[in-house]
Design a protein around this motif. Structure first.
Motif, PDB file in Angstrom:
ATOM      1  N   LEU A   1      19.334  -2.028 -78.521  1.00 48.04           N
ATOM      2  CA  LEU A   1      18.254  -2.331 -79.455  1.00 48.04           C
ATOM      3  C   LEU A   1      18.243  -3.827 -79.788  1.00 48.04           C
ATOM      4  O   LEU A   1      19.278  -4.415 -80.077  1.00 48.04           O
ATOM      5  CB  LEU A   1      18.424  -1.519 -80.736  1.00 48.04           C
ATOM      6  CG  LEU A   1      17.284  -1.627 -81.754  1.00 48.04           C
ATOM      7  CD1 LEU A   1      16.005  -1.024 -81.202  1.00 48.04           C
ATOM      8  CD2 LEU A   1      17.663  -0.931 -83.055  1.00 48.04           C
TER       9      LEU A   1
ATOM     10  N   ARG B   1      13.492   3.706 -81.822  1.00 50.62           N
ATOM     11  CA  ARG B   1      13.460   2.516 -80.969  1.00 50.62           C
ATOM     12  C   ARG B   1      12.236   2.611 -80.065  1.00 50.62           C
ATOM     13  O   ARG B   1      11.841   3.707 -79.648  1.00 50.62           O
ATOM     14  CB  ARG B   1      14.754   2.381 -80.150  1.00 50.62           C
ATOM     15  CG  ARG B   1      14.900   3.401 -79.063  1.00 50.62           C
ATOM     16  CD  ARG B   1      16.321   3.529 -78.520  1.00 50.62           C
ATOM     17  NE  ARG B   1      16.978   2.294 -78.230  1.00 50.62           N
ATOM     18  CZ  ARG B   1      17.089   1.775 -77.003  1.00 50.62           C
ATOM     19  NH1 ARG B   1      16.517   2.373 -75.976  1.00 50.62           N
ATOM     20  NH2 ARG B   1      17.772   0.660 -76.815  1.00 50.62           N
TER      21      ARG B   1
ATOM     22  N   ALA C   1      13.918  -3.277 -75.801  1.00 51.28           N
ATOM     23  CA  ALA C   1      14.096  -2.185 -76.757  1.00 51.28           C
ATOM     24  C   ALA C   1      14.083  -2.802 -78.145  1.00 51.28           C
ATOM     25  O   ALA C   1      14.909  -3.673 -78.441  1.00 51.28           O
ATOM     26  CB  ALA C   1      15.403  -1.445 -76.508  1.00 51.28           C
TER      27      ALA C   1
END
Length: 254
Positions: free
Chosen positions: A49, A184, A203
């Motif tokens: 992420l 996400r 992401a």
């Protein structure tokens, strides 16, 4: 099998993942679902992420399609499949909305339909009601997964808003942002074609907007094509030594 030290430290030794994918085709909202249970922990999300990865050439299936990535990760992790009972059910208002039956190491949706379109997709009519609950009956024994009863996640529908062609400095937008740490958004962008293509895979948090980081932009020149955009929302519930992940997927290829 996990070590005795890991078990004593309180780390999970059984893992379950139930994935619900929701979408719309020809004006029909639909839900598909599948599940797997194992002693192997789930593969980490890629890319992490907040990061963007650059690559060249043709994208692999796990990079293009969120479901393909999940399937590949699940196959790699099936060291010791375990059972959570004969069937998993999603219930609401005192009735069963859909069932997932054991099929080999996985659980798959049964009774897709009733329309020809839904049967072809392998899904059921959506959306699920806000009070929908997942019932995992559980099974005893060394390779059994315990019973769980968890409400399904309820978040706004993810809809990509940006055009399919954009410049590296443009703001990418989508509606239905959950603003949740459990979500996400994965976006796949491409510049060029074939083996000469330049790919960007990011992401990012589900905030509704994103701009490519300054460190990435110098590697790109000219417009980018949006190959696909996906959102996953993951709800994790622990019970004794078992961990159940309920995942809601949305989005697709452009």
């Amino acid at each position: 099998m996990l070590s005795l030290a890991a078990a004593q430290a309180g780390a999970p030794t059984r893992f379950g993942e139930v994935v619900f994918s929701r979408g719309e085709v020809a004006g029909q909202a639909f839900i598909t679902a599948q599940a797997e249970f194992s002693t192997a922990p789930p593969a980490p999300d890629e890319p992490p992420l907040g990061e963007c990865q650059l690559s060249s050439g043709v994208l692999r299936s796990r990079e293009i399609d969120a479901e393909a990535f999940g399937a590949e990760a699940g196959e790699q992790g099936q060291e010791a499949p375990i059972s959570a009972g004969d069937a998993l059910n999603v219930e609401a208002g005192g009735r069963t909305l859909l069932s997932l039956e054991a099929s080999g190491p996985a659980y798959r949706l049964v009774d897709a339909g009733p329309s020809e379109l839904l049967r072809r997709i392998g899904g059921v009519a959506g959306p699920l009601p806000p009070d929908a609950v997942l019932e995992v009956p559980g099974q005893a024994g060394d390779y059994g997964f315990p019973a769980f009863r968890v409400p399904l996640p309820e978040i706004p529908v993810f809809v990509w808003q940006s055009p399919d062609t954009l410049q590296p400095g443009d703001t990418l937008r989508w509606s239905g942002a959950s603003h949740s740490a459990q979500a996400r958004v994965k976006m796949l962008l491409r510049q060029g074609e074939g083996v000469q293509a330049r790919n960007v895979i990011c992401a990012v948090p589900d905030t509704g907007t994103f701009v490519l980081p300054p460190a990435v932009r110098p590697a790109l020149s000219g417009p980018l094509q949006v190959v696909g955009s996906f959102r996953t929302f993951t709800q994790v519930t622990r019970q004794a030594s078992a961990e159940l992940r309920v995942v809601l997927e949305e989005g697709g290829l452009h």
